[in-house]
Design an enzyme around this catalytic site. Structure first.
Site, short mmCIF file in Angstrom:
data_model
loop_
_atom_site.label_atom_id
_atom_site.label_comp_id
_atom_site.label_asym_id
_atom_site.label_seq_id
_atom_site.Cartn_x
_atom_site.Cartn_y
_atom_site.Cartn_z
N SER A 172 34.63 -37.58 2.12
CA SER A 172 33.79 -38.76 2.37
C SER A 172 34.10 -39.85 1.35
CB SER A 172 32.31 -38.39 2.21
OG SER A 172 32.04 -37.15 2.80
N ASP A 226 37.69 -49.26 -12.73
CA ASP A 226 37.42 -48.18 -13.69
C ASP A 226 38.29 -46.98 -13.38
OD1 ASP A 226 35.94 -47.61 -11.29
OD2 ASP A 226 34.67 -46.21 -12.39
N ARG A 240 30.34 -30.35 6.65
CA ARG A 240 31.06 -31.62 6.76
C ARG A 240 30.81 -32.13 8.17
NH1 ARG A 240 32.83 -34.07 2.12
NH2 ARG A 240 33.17 -32.44 0.60
N GLU A 278 33.19 -46.79 -9.71
CA GLU A 278 33.53 -45.91 -8.58
C GLU A 278 33.63 -44.47 -9.04
OE1 GLU A 278 35.65 -43.75 -5.46
OE2 GLU A 278 36.31 -43.98 -7.52
N GLU A 279 34.21 -44.28 -10.23
CA GLU A 279 34.43 -42.92 -10.72
C GLU A 279 33.14 -42.25 -11.20
OE1 GLU A 279 37.05 -41.67 -9.87
OE2 GLU A 279 38.74 -43.07 -10.02
N HIS A 294 12.83 -1.14 -8.24
CA HIS A 294 13.73 0.00 -8.36
C HIS A 294 14.24 0.33 -6.96
CE1 HIS A 294 15.24 3.97 -9.07
NE2 HIS A 294 14.89 3.96 -10.35
N HIS A 348 38.43 -50.60 -7.17
CA HIS A 348 37.72 -50.41 -8.44
C HIS A 348 38.68 -50.48 -9.62
CE1 HIS A 348 38.84 -46.04 -8.92
NE2 HIS A 348 38.88 -46.09 -7.62
N ASP A 404 45.02 -44.57 -8.88
CA ASP A 404 43.58 -44.60 -8.58
C ASP A 404 42.85 -45.44 -9.61
OD1 ASP A 404 41.01 -44.05 -7.77
OD2 ASP A 404 41.00 -42.00 -8.55
N HIS A 418 43.12 -38.39 -11.09
CA HIS A 418 42.11 -37.57 -11.78
C HIS A 418 42.72 -36.47 -12.67
CE1 HIS A 418 38.53 -38.67 -8.91
NE2 HIS A 418 39.44 -39.63 -8.97
N THR A 475 20.60 -0.31 -10.58
CA THR A 475 19.99 -0.12 -9.26
C THR A 475 18.75 -1.00 -9.15
OG1 THR A 475 18.83 1.75 -10.19
CG2 THR A 475 20.83 2.22 -8.92
ZN LIG Z 1 39.62 -44.41 -6.60
#
Ligand SMILES: [Zn+2]
Length: 458
Positions: free
Chosen positions: A400, A89, A329, A154-155, A214, A87, A120, A428, A316
């Protein structure tokens, strides 16, 4: 190959200067004010693909940012076709004040190039471009058929990519996909990532009485949704980390002996890992190592929890409802839809009758794996050995990459993840950088990879 290797060696400095041009374009896909920059960047990629000698180059419009494609398909039908995905971007740059140099003014310092997108993924996309160029310029041909697919979203979750792939299956048809958008295990440890985990993300909502009560007047007589939710969460796993949902492990692809041996070879220091996290003990499924638990075994974690009074001091109250977000996952062969159903059935089974429980599935995705004995993996081992002078390690990623699953499902092609970044290169974050030695060795490795892939019998 000698001519190609010499060419790559002698162009070391030029590659860095060329990469800087790519890195200067502020192609932040999420910012509406950068829309034209993203377009400029697509046009830059198009020009590059043309200048390195690819054919059938085209900018494909999408409802968002464009996709750039080019190919070279003259190696012959008996040679494999490789789809390279990347990518152009990048992530936003803020907080800007934490950058040593401006993010779109690439700077070389201590053997690294600093700029947003360096690791990246522009730097890694560039590695592939220059490897192709080295072949075409010196030999007039590539040893394999190449298709190059570079997207600009992609981002922001590759929002238009799946549809593009679905509509262009013939254009993108290939034997293998190669993605360089990840990191090596460590410096001087060239790595091949062959597995990714999937995900099933659930929300559990528990409702008790029709209003907050209560706790003095009603406590003891009416079940508390928070207590009921806690009971549910506690019963999802035993105290050794094993998930208790009926049938949860049925489809889990087991680690082979060879894979477990490869895991043992990874240079990993458990003491340092704990020290870094300031924890005194690790926790996880019995019978597996930390690295296996974190990438090749399924997990279940509560990601957020709410209910009742959260303000300062004491109030309370017996709340009317409570909820939690729970993610699992998944590993290859576990189907997210099936796991979502098993989760829902199990939660309903263990929920007390004194509360109402609603289970919602938020989103899911399948894991992916390329068999470790795939010929494309063997070829990658040899290519990295030649490019880095070191035998690569095998890794699996705990997270992922959804597009890998799309390639698997729609193109029926295995993906090989050859990352040339490093885990601490701040993708990032401020001061993103790419190690220039890995950049150079990456170009060399990919040039070798094309050559090694051409030896695969179709
Ligand atoms: Zn990337």
């Amino acid at each position: 190959m000698d001519k190609i290797i010499n060419y790559i060696e002698s162009n070391k400095d030029k590659y860095i200067e060329d990469l800087k041009v790519f890195l200067r374009i502020p192609s932040v896909s999420t910012n509406p004010e950068n829309k034209n920059d993203v377009r400029d960047c697509a046009e830059y990629v198009e020009k590059q693909l043309r200048s390195i000698g690819l054919e059938n180059i085209s900018i494909y419009e999408t409802p968002g940012h464009p996709i750039v494609y080019g190919d070279w398909l003259n190696a012959g039908d008996d040679k494999p076709t490789i789809l390279i995905y990347g990518h152009y971007d990048v992530q936003p740059v803020d907080p800007l004040n934490l950058w040593t140099d401006p993010p779109f003014e690439p700077t070389v310092r201590d053997g690294n190039i600093y700029a947003r997108g360096s690791a990246d993924d522009k730097g890694q996309v560039f590695i592939h471009m220059k490897s192709i160029e080295a072949h075409l310029l010196n030999n007039g041909k590539l040893p394999v058929n190449i298709k190059f697919l570079i997207e600009g979203e992609e981002e922001i979750g590759s929002v238009n990519l799946d549809e593009f792939i679905a509509k262009n299956k013939t254009l993108l048809k290939c034997d293998y996909v190669v993605v360089s958008d990840s990191a090596m295990f460590d410096y001087d440890v060239p790595s091949i990532c062959y597995g990714l985990r999937g995900l099933a993300y659930m929300q559990v909502e528990v409702t008790g009485p029709n209003r907050d009560l209560h706790s003095g007047s009603f406590g003891g007589a009416v079940n508390n949704p928070i207590n009921a939710l806690a009971h549910i969460i506690v019963n999802l796993k035993d105290d050794k980390g094993k998930i208790l949902i009926d049938g949860f492990y049925d489809d889990v692809l087991k680690l082979s002996d060879k894979e477990r041996e490869e895991f043992k070879k990874l240079p990993f220091n458990e003491e340092k890992y704990m020290e870094e996290l300031e924890i005194s003990e690790l926790f996880g499924e019995e019978g597996y190592t930390t690295l296996e638990r974190a990438s090749a075994r399924p997990t279940l974690d509560c990601n957020g929890i709410w209910g009742g009074f959260q303000g300062e001091g004491a109030k309370t109250v017996l709340p009317s409802h409570a909820g939690a977000k729970i993610s699992m996952r998944l590993v290859p062969n576990q189907e997210p839809e099936k796991i979502e159903k098993l989760f829902t059935d199990y939660v309903n089974k263990i929920s007390p009758d004194s509360v109402k429980v609603k289970v919602i599935s938020l989103h899911g995705g399948k894991g992916a794996i390329t068999p470790i004995d795939s010929p494309a993996i063997d070829a990658a081992v040899e290519a990295l050995r030649l490019g880095f002078g070191k035998t690569p390690v095998f890794t699996r990623e705990g997270g992922s990459i959804p597009v890998v699953n799309t390639f698997q499902t729609l193109l029926e092609a295995d993906t090989i993840l050859l990352g040339f970044g490093l885990p601490d290169e701040n993708a990032h974050s401020p001061d993103e950088h790419l190690n220039l030695s890995n950049f150079q060795r990456g170009i060399l490795s990919v040039a070798h990879y094309f050559n090694e892939l051409s030896k695969i019998k179709k």
